[in-house]
Design a protein around this motif. Structure first.
Motif, PDB file in Angstrom:
ATOM      1  N   ALA A 170     -11.126  -7.646 117.848  1.00 50.56           N
ATOM      2  CA  ALA A 170     -12.338  -7.511 117.039  1.00 50.56           C
ATOM      3  C   ALA A 170     -12.348  -6.171 116.306  1.00 50.56           C
ATOM      4  N   LEU A 171     -11.911  -5.108 116.982  1.00 45.69           N
ATOM      5  CA  LEU A 171     -11.895  -3.781 116.360  1.00 45.69           C
ATOM      6  C   LEU A 171     -10.839  -3.674 115.262  1.00 45.69           C
ATOM      7  N   GLN A 172      -9.793  -4.478 115.328  1.00 50.71           N
ATOM      8  CA  GLN A 172      -8.811  -4.494 114.248  1.00 50.71           C
ATOM      9  C   GLN A 172      -9.407  -5.067 112.967  1.00 50.71           C
ATOM     10  N   ILE A 173     -10.418  -5.923 113.120  1.00 53.60           N
ATOM     11  CA  ILE A 173     -11.094  -6.495 111.951  1.00 53.60           C
ATOM     12  C   ILE A 173     -12.201  -5.565 111.474  1.00 53.60           C
ATOM     13  N   GLU A 174     -12.964  -5.026 112.421  1.00 53.14           N
ATOM     14  CA  GLU A 174     -14.077  -4.123 112.072  1.00 53.14           C
ATOM     15  C   GLU A 174     -14.055  -2.948 113.044  1.00 53.14           C
ATOM     16  N   ARG A 175     -13.417  -1.858 112.629  1.00 50.24           N
ATOM     17  CA  ARG A 175     -13.159  -0.729 113.540  1.00 50.24           C
ATOM     18  C   ARG A 175     -14.428  -0.042 114.020  1.00 50.24           C
ATOM     19  N   ASP A 176     -15.551  -0.223 113.328  1.00 50.12           N
ATOM     20  CA  ASP A 176     -16.796   0.432 113.723  1.00 50.12           C
ATOM     21  C   ASP A 176     -17.820  -0.556 114.277  1.00 50.12           C
ATOM     22  N   SER A 177     -17.346  -1.711 114.751  1.00 46.53           N
ATOM     23  CA  SER A 177     -18.263  -2.692 115.335  1.00 46.53           C
ATOM     24  C   SER A 177     -18.833  -2.150 116.644  1.00 46.53           C
ATOM     25  N   ALA A 178     -20.134  -1.891 116.667  1.00 44.60           N
ATOM     26  CA  ALA A 178     -20.775  -1.333 117.861  1.00 44.60           C
ATOM     27  C   ALA A 178     -20.634  -2.286 119.048  1.00 44.60           C
ATOM     28  N   LYS A 179     -20.728  -3.582 118.771  1.00 44.67           N
ATOM     29  CA  LYS A 179     -20.627  -4.556 119.855  1.00 44.67           C
ATOM     30  C   LYS A 179     -19.230  -4.570 120.454  1.00 44.67           C
ATOM     31  N   ALA A 180     -18.205  -4.517 119.615  1.00 44.53           N
ATOM     32  CA  ALA A 180     -16.828  -4.508 120.110  1.00 44.53           C
ATOM     33  C   ALA A 180     -16.546  -3.225 120.888  1.00 44.53           C
ATOM     34  N   LEU A 181     -17.038  -2.099 120.396  1.00 43.79           N
ATOM     35  CA  LEU A 181     -16.859  -0.829 121.099  1.00 43.79           C
ATOM     36  C   LEU A 181     -17.553  -0.863 122.465  1.00 43.79           C
ATOM     37  N   TYR A 182     -18.739  -1.436 122.493  1.00 40.14           N
ATOM     38  CA  TYR A 182     -19.505  -1.544 123.740  1.00 40.14           C
ATOM     39  C   TYR A 182     -18.772  -2.431 124.753  1.00 40.14           C
ATOM     40  N   LEU A 183     -18.261  -3.575 124.297  1.00 41.57           N
ATOM     41  CA  LEU A 183     -17.557  -4.489 125.191  1.00 41.57           C
ATOM     42  C   LEU A 183     -16.254  -3.877 125.693  1.00 41.57           C
ATOM     43  N   MET A 184     -15.566  -3.149 124.826  1.00 45.27           N
ATOM     44  CA  MET A 184     -14.354  -2.457 125.257  1.00 45.27           C
ATOM     45  C   MET A 184     -14.704  -1.443 126.348  1.00 45.27           C
ATOM     46  N   GLY A 185     -15.801  -0.717 126.143  1.00 51.83           N
ATOM     47  CA  GLY A 185     -16.251   0.240 127.147  1.00 51.83           C
ATOM     48  C   GLY A 185     -16.569  -0.428 128.474  1.00 51.83           C
ATOM     49  N   LYS A 186     -17.239  -1.589 128.427  1.00 53.27           N
ATOM     50  CA  LYS A 186     -17.590  -2.292 129.667  1.00 53.27           C
ATOM     51  C   LYS A 186     -16.341  -2.767 130.407  1.00 53.27           C
ATOM     52  N   ALA A 187     -15.366  -3.269 129.659  1.00 52.52           N
ATOM     53  CA  ALA A 187     -14.137  -3.745 130.289  1.00 52.52           C
ATOM     54  C   ALA A 187     -13.386  -2.592 130.956  1.00 52.52           C
ATOM     55  N   LEU A 188     -13.295  -1.465 130.277  1.00 49.32           N
ATOM     56  CA  LEU A 188     -12.628  -0.295 130.857  1.00 49.32           C
ATOM     57  C   LEU A 188     -13.425   0.241 132.046  1.00 49.32           C
ATOM     58  N   HIS A 189     -14.732   0.188 131.943  1.00 52.95           N
ATOM     59  CA  HIS A 189     -15.617   0.601 133.041  1.00 52.95           C
ATOM     60  C   HIS A 189     -15.346  -0.248 134.285  1.00 52.95           C
ATOM     61  N   GLN A 190     -15.194  -1.574 134.091  1.00 49.60           N
ATOM     62  CA  GLN A 190     -14.898  -2.465 135.209  1.00 49.60           C
ATOM     63  C   GLN A 190     -13.574  -2.117 135.871  1.00 49.60           C
ATOM     64  N   LYS A 191     -12.621  -1.628 135.078  1.00 49.26           N
ATOM     65  CA  LYS A 191     -11.302  -1.264 135.605  1.00 49.26           C
ATOM     66  C   LYS A 191     -11.272   0.159 136.168  1.00 49.26           C
ATOM     67  N   CYS A 192     -12.451   0.828 136.171  1.00 48.02           N
ATOM     68  CA  CYS A 192     -12.577   2.206 136.666  1.00 48.02           C
ATOM     69  C   CYS A 192     -11.783   3.195 135.819  1.00 48.02           C
ATOM     70  N   GLU A 193     -11.533   2.855 134.567  1.00 45.04           N
ATOM     71  CA  GLU A 193     -10.913   3.792 133.628  1.00 45.04           C
ATOM     72  C   GLU A 193     -12.049   4.513 132.904  1.00 45.04           C
ATOM     73  N   PHE A 194     -12.665   5.461 133.631  1.00 46.52           N
ATOM     74  CA  PHE A 194     -13.957   6.015 133.240  1.00 46.52           C
ATOM     75  C   PHE A 194     -13.911   6.848 131.959  1.00 46.52           C
ATOM     76  N   ASP A 195     -12.883   7.674 131.824  1.00 44.02           N
ATOM     77  CA  ASP A 195     -12.841   8.554 130.653  1.00 44.02           C
ATOM     78  C   ASP A 195     -12.736   7.749 129.362  1.00 44.02           C
ATOM     79  N   GLU A 196     -11.851   6.745 129.353  1.00 41.93           N
ATOM     80  CA  GLU A 196     -11.731   5.899 128.161  1.00 41.93           C
ATOM     81  C   GLU A 196     -13.007   5.108 127.910  1.00 41.93           C
ATOM     82  N   ALA A 197     -13.605   4.613 128.987  1.00 44.28           N
ATOM     83  CA  ALA A 197     -14.847   3.846 128.850  1.00 44.28           C
ATOM     84  C   ALA A 197     -15.924   4.709 128.198  1.00 44.28           C
TER      85      ALA A 197
END
Length: 475
Positions: free
Chosen positions: A303-330
């Motif tokens: 999704a970010l490759q299509i729209e790099r500033d999509s707030a929803k895509a950024l938020y979902l990426m953060g949640k996925a990284l958060h679930q994986k305990c990759e906190f700094d990237e999240a």
């Protein structure tokens, strides 16, 4: 001995659409199975399968408005038919209709895939002989394709979305002179109360899936959009009914069709990318809710490759990284999402939650390393005896649970309950003591949550699920 080996039966939470398995545009289907303990716990006796109160709520009771008070010779169904409309094409009274609740929009088109709830009644029986409501599973079929009895095709073809109607269907348009023993007797007239939940127009869709790969690539983009619309609409229906693996499969199928189509100009490419963005976001939402973090990252990135500033895509990426305990990237992705939507409550709440989770994680990590480097390198006999005694004491301790851990678990479960975007909360068993596992299960029971065990060996997880998860459609 003639004992026969019987393969264990494994049930799925949701059914698998065989068309998805056959379709070369997909690389399989995603599904979940019912755990062994739950399968064994389910009753084998069909008479006890449904809750008595649920059955009672679906009883049918005739009213004065249904019957002719002065008629003592006619059967109840015959009396009811006099106050109903003949909707059979032959006008021979084979399918009679009474509108109970009006619907909206247009009448369902022929060839549409419809979803209905229904109760079926035999004459003189108040209890339904068949009911999708009792199964809590809507019935889906393609209208006018012979997938149901003729009476149903004629009945549903008169309905609108949201409509609830009563139909009385004569044997000629139901199960004929033979019936369907043991439930349906010979020459049975049947009454159905049918609610049309939704429908998806399939005009041209079936033709597309019967084409060769080369033929599909030559289909006009306008026709491709019809197929996209049909598959996506079915995906939304599965999403709304919490059937997330099936929703994901429909979104993925639609995305594959769009990705493979040939475009004629820049306008079509722009529209294609817009539609793909919605599908990638929908797939990422499904994966986040199912705790499939890796796939969520994949589709958020698409999704970010299509729209790099999509707030929803950024938020979902953060949640996925958060679930994986990759906190700094999240945190980085949450902050980028917050930049575009600074007042968004979900983003701000997740940032706050992230900081708390990071603090807890670092505390646990610190204690773990302290234990690791405190172990002796070599042991004498006396030290060995002391170590054995310590291990025995640790075993006893493992059956207990600290107040700190209990408070941490209950706080985490409360946050899980209040988070509408999460449907599952995993706890890896490999990191837990017996007492801590018991603490988690007890806390989940106290809060009205469901707990199940998945996987095996080091991959075993306890998953906590909500009993009545509320989800909103996305995209």
């Amino acid at each position: 001995m003639n004992d026969k080996y019987e393969e264990p039966t494994v049930r799925l939470y949701d059914g698998i659409d065989l068309n998805d398995l056959r379709d070369p545009n997909t690389d399989g289907v995603t599904f979940e199975v019912v755990p062994d303990d739950q399968q064994q716990a389910e009753p084998r006796n069909n008479n006890n399968y449904f809750d008595a109160e649920q059955v009672f709520q679906n009883f049918y009771t005739t009213t004065d408005s249904d019957l002719d008070e002065d008629d003592d010779n006619s059967t109840p169904f015959e009396q009811m038919c006099r106050k109903m409309e003949d909707v059979c094409p032959n006008k021979d009274g084979g399918v009679m209709k009474k509108l109970l609740q009006p619907g909206s929009g247009c009448v369902v088109p022929a060839g549409s895939v419809v979803r209905v709830h229904y109760n079926g009644f035999l004459e003189y029986n108040d209890e339904p002989y068949d009911s999708s409501r009792l199964r809590n599973q809507p019935h889906k079929f393609r209208l006018g394709e012979g997938e149901v009895i003729d009476g149903w095709d004629y009945a549903v073809s008169t309905m609108k979305k949201g409509e609830l109607s009563r139909f009385i269907i004569k044997p000629l348009y139901a199960y004929g002179s033979y019936g369907c023993p043991p439930r349906i007797p010979e020459n049975a007239t049947i009454m159905y109360e049918i609610e049309l939940l939704s429908f998806v127009e399939h005009a041209g869709v079936d033709d597309f899936f019967s084409m060769t790969e080369e033929e599909k690539r030559n289909v006009d983009f306008e026709d491709i959009k019809k197929v996209y619309k049909a598959e996506t609409k079915e995906g939304h229906q599965f999403f709304d009914s919490q059937q997330l693996p099936r929703a994901f499969n429909k979104y993925r199928k639609a995305a594959k069709i769009l990705e493979d189509c040939r475009l004629k100009n820049e306008k079509e490419e722009k529209e294609q990318q817009s539609l793909l963005l919605k599908l990638y976001l929908n797939m990422a939402v499904c994966c986040v809710k199912l705790n499939h973090s890796g796939q969520a990252i994949t589709y958020s990135r698409k999704a970010l490759q299509i729209e790099r500033d999509s707030a929803k895509a950024l938020y979902l990426m953060g949640k996925a990284l958060h679930q994986k305990c990759e906190f700094d990237e999240a945190r980085d992705y949450y902050k980028r999402a917050q930049k575009w939507k600074p007042q968004d409550q979900d983003i701000n709440a997740q940032l706050e939650k992230l900081e708390k989770d990071m603090a807890r994680f670092h505390l646990v990590e610190k204690k773990m390393y302290a234990k690791m480097f405190s172990k002796p390198v070599e042991q004498t006999a006396d030290e060995k005896a002391k170590e054995d005694a310590r291990i025995e004491k640790a075993k006893e301790k493992s059956l207990k649970c600290s107040k700190e851990f209990e408070e941490l678990v209950r706080n985490r479960l409360q946050e899980f309950i209040q988070d509408p975007d999460l449907m599952e909360l995993p706890f890896p068993k490999i990191n837990l003591t017996v007492g801590e596992i018991a603490c988690i299960l007890e806390a989940a029971d106290d809060l009205g949550l469901i707990h199940r065990e998945y996987g095996s060996g080091q991959n075993t997880q306890i998953k906590i699920l909500k009993r009545n998860p509320q989800a909103q459609a996305h995209g």
